[in-house]
Design an enzyme around this catalytic site. Structure first.
Site, PDB file in Angstrom:
ATOM      1  CG  ASP A 126      -7.059   5.101  -0.331  1.00 35.47           C
ATOM      2  OD1 ASP A 126      -8.187   5.196   0.172  1.00 35.47           O
ATOM      3  OD2 ASP A 126      -6.855   4.568  -1.434  1.00 35.47           O
TER       4      ASP A 126
ATOM      5  CD  GLU B 150      -3.142  -0.660   0.106  1.00 39.39           C
ATOM      6  OE1 GLU B 150      -3.200   0.480  -0.379  1.00 39.39           O
ATOM      7  OE2 GLU B 150      -3.943  -1.560  -0.209  1.00 39.39           O
TER       8      GLU B 150
END
EC number: 3.2.1.17
Length: 140
Positions: A68, A50
């Site tokens: 995010d 990520e």
């Protein structure tokens, strides 16, 4: 003299760039925060895919206009309040900027909440982390 001033300016600005962890430092900190050891290999895999273990990452805008945040790339539409003031369910009850600090406690607690409500598949990179993973035992 100009070079010295530039170097000093860069040194002072360095903390603003955030912290980059590695697999073992993340596993140890998460363990110290009470995360079960049998989950650590999955969490480190998610963080690797990520954010490349970086605490300060804000991802590109998603199809729905959300972003995010942090080492686990936690979405601002559902989990944290974005700095823009845009609507958020803010299930973790915190500012998204709280997920960008060198102290990963807020990120870990919020990620655990995501996991409890949506499971591992809440992370789009889960397919990299769903099978066998190397042990984290050598980190301790």
């Amino acid at each position: 003299m100009k070079a010295f001033i530039v170097l000093v300016a860069l040194a002072l600005a360095a903390p603003a760039f955030g912290r980059t962890m590695d697999r073992c430092s993340l596993a140890r900190e998460m363990s110290n925060l009470g995360v079960p050891r049998d989950q650590l290999a999955r969490w480190t895999c998610i963080a690797e895919h990520e954010s490349s273990y970086r605490t300060h990452v804000v991802g590109p805008t998603n199809y729905n206009g959300s972003n995010d945040y942090g080492i686990f790339q936690i979405n601002d539409y559902y989990w944290c309040a974005p700095p823009s003031g845009r609507f958020s369910y803010n299930e973790c009850g915190l500012s998204c900027n709280a997920l960008l600090t060198d102290d990963i406690t807020n990120s870990v607690r919020c990620a655990q909440k995501v996991l409890s409500q949506q499971g591992w598949s809440a992370w789009s990179t889960w397919h990299y982390c769903s099978g066998w993973l190397p042990s984290i035992d050598s980190c301790f």
